[in-house]
Design an enzyme around this catalytic site. Structure first.
Site, PDB file in Angstrom:
ATOM      1  N   CYS A 104     -21.334  62.651 108.998  1.00 48.09           N
ATOM      2  CA  CYS A 104     -22.008  62.363 110.262  1.00 48.09           C
ATOM      3  C   CYS A 104     -23.531  62.490 110.165  1.00 48.09           C
ATOM      4  CB  CYS A 104     -21.420  63.215 111.381  1.00 48.09           C
ATOM      5  SG  CYS A 104     -21.747  62.500 113.003  1.00 48.09           S
ATOM      6  N   ARG A 137     -22.122  57.497 123.542  1.00 43.96           N
ATOM      7  CA  ARG A 137     -21.782  58.161 122.281  1.00 43.96           C
ATOM      8  C   ARG A 137     -20.360  57.765 121.901  1.00 43.96           C
ATOM      9  NH1 ARG A 137     -25.146  62.033 120.621  1.00 43.96           N
ATOM     10  NH2 ARG A 137     -23.621  62.937 119.209  1.00 43.96           N
ATOM     11  N   HIS A 201     -15.444  64.231 111.079  1.00 46.63           N
ATOM     12  CA  HIS A 201     -15.477  65.690 111.125  1.00 46.63           C
ATOM     13  C   HIS A 201     -14.041  66.198 111.218  1.00 46.63           C
ATOM     14  CE1 HIS A 201     -19.764  66.303 112.236  1.00 46.63           C
ATOM     15  NE2 HIS A 201     -19.651  65.331 113.096  1.00 46.63           N
TER      16      HIS A 201
HETATM   17  N1  GLN Z   1     -26.938  63.672 115.749  1.00 51.13           N
HETATM   18  C1  GLN Z   1     -26.147  62.601 115.221  1.00 51.13           C
HETATM   19  C2  GLN Z   1     -25.665  61.608 116.268  1.00 51.13           C
HETATM   20  O1  GLN Z   1     -25.465  61.963 117.396  1.00 51.13           O
HETATM   21  C3  GLN Z   1     -25.008  63.152 114.384  1.00 51.13           C
HETATM   22  C4  GLN Z   1     -24.066  64.039 115.150  1.00 51.13           C
HETATM   23  C5  GLN Z   1     -22.992  64.637 114.305  1.00 51.13           C
HETATM   24  O2  GLN Z   1     -23.221  65.074 113.163  1.00 51.13           O
HETATM   25  N2  GLN Z   1     -21.798  64.732 114.870  1.00 51.13           N
HETATM   26  O3  GLN Z   1     -25.459  60.448 115.963  1.00 51.13           O
END
Ligand code: GLN
Length: 256
Positions: A104, A137, A201
Site C-alpha cells: 500500500c 477511498r 493488507h
Molecule cells: N496513504 C495511502 C493512501 O491512502 C496509503 C494508505 C495505506 O497504506 N493503506 O492511498
C-alpha cells in the site's frame, strides 16, 4: 538499527531489512515479517531481521529481502523524504534482483510520484508506476488471482491513491473481488524483477503462504542459487484463505 537473528542447522540464512516499522505498519503489516521468519525457521533456515528506523542509513548489499509496509499520508510523507536518501542503494539492489515486498503506502513509494492532496511527492522510481488520487477511498476486502500464488490472494485494502503501471510493468494479478490499483482496470499490484508491490493488507502473508514462499524462494535462489523449498503443513493457513475467499465470492460479505 536493531537486529534479531536465529541460528540455523542448514547454514543457510536470509537477512530481512524491515524499513520504518514504527511508521509503516497499517493493518498489521509487520505481521508479514513474523511469517517470513517462521517459514524460514520451520524449514531449518536462519533468519535475521534488521529493523531500519527513520534516521538509520542501512546498506542493502548483504540484504536478501526488503519489506516496506503501508501508512497514512502523514507517515508516508515523513518516510518518503528519508527514503529518497536510499534511492541509489535501493535501485542498485532491485536491479541486481534483490527481493522487495511493499504494501500500500510502501507500494506507492516505489513509483515516480504520489499525489498527496495537491502536493506531488517524489517517489523512489524503482518501478515504472505513479499514483494519483481519486474519490472515494477504495476500502474493503479484496481477492486477487496471481501467478505468484497457487491460491487466490486475500486481504483488505484502504487507499485514496490510484496506481497506474507503466507499459512494461506486470500487475501482481487480477482483481476477483474488491478494487486493486485503481478500481477500474481490474489490475492489482505490480511485479518487476523480484519486486512485489500490492495494496493487500491484512497482513498479506499469514493467509497467503504462496506469496510468502514466492519471496523466500526468490531470495534463496539469488543468495544460494537454489530456491527449492521444502513443503510445510499449511492446513490452517489454507483454511483461513479459503474461508475468506468463499465468503467473498458467495456474496456473503457486505462491504461498508
Ligand atoms: N496513504 C495511502 C493512501 O491512502 C496509503 C494508505 C495505506 O497504506 N493503506 O492511498
Amino acid at each position: 538499527m536493531t537486529s534479531t537473528g536465529t541460528a540455523t542447522p542448514t547454514g543457510r540464512t536470509l537477512r530481512i531489512a524491515h524499513l520504518y516499522p514504527e511508521l509503516l505498519n497499517l493493518y498489521g503489516d509487520s505481521g508479514n515479517i513474523l511469517v517470513l521468519r517462521r517459514r524460514l525457521e520451520w524449514r531449518g533456515l536462519g533468519c535475521e531481521v534488521v529493523e531500519c528506523h527513520v534516521d538509520d542509513r542501512p546498506s542493502f548489499s548483504d540484504v536478501d529481502i526488503v519489506f516496506i509496509g503501508g501508512g497514512s499520508d502523514r507517515e508516508q510523507k515523513i518516510v518518503c523524504d528519508k527514503l529518497l536518501a536510499e534511492q541509489d542503494e535501493l535501485r542498485a539492489y532491485v536491479e541486481d534482483g534483490g527481493v522487495l515486498g511493499a504494501v500500500c503506502g510502501g507500494y506507492q513509494l516505489l513509483g515516480h510520484s504520489y499525489l498527496m492532496g495537491d502536493e506531488e511527492v517524489r517517489g523512489l522510481s524503482l518501478v515504472d508506476l505513479y499514483t494519483d488520487r481519486g474519490s472515494p477511498r477504495l476500502i474493503g476486502n479484496i481477492a486477487v488471482e496471481s501467478r505468484i500464488s497457487p491460491q487466490p490472494i486475500v486481504g483488505y485494502e484502504n487507499h485514496g491513491g490510484r496506481t497506474h503501471l507503466g507499459p512494461g510493468v506486470e500487475p501482481m494479478g487480477r482483481v476477483l473481488y474488491g478494487h486493486g490499483n485503481d478500481g477500474v482496470t481490474g489490475e492489482e499490484g505490480c511485479l518487476y524483477k523480484n519486486v512485489v508491490g500490492t495494496y493487500v493488507h491484512g497482513p498479506l502473508l499469514p493467509k497467503n503462504p504462496g506469496v510468502a514462499d514466492y519471496l523466500i524462494s526468490r531470495a534463496l535462489e539469488r543468495r544460494y542459487g537454489d530456491g527449492t523449498l521444502a513443503p510445510l503443513d499449511d492446513e490452517a493457513e489454507l483454511a483461513a484463505n479459503k474461508v475468506m475467499f468463499d465468503r467473498l465470492m458467495s456474496g456473503e460479505v457486505k462491504e461498508g
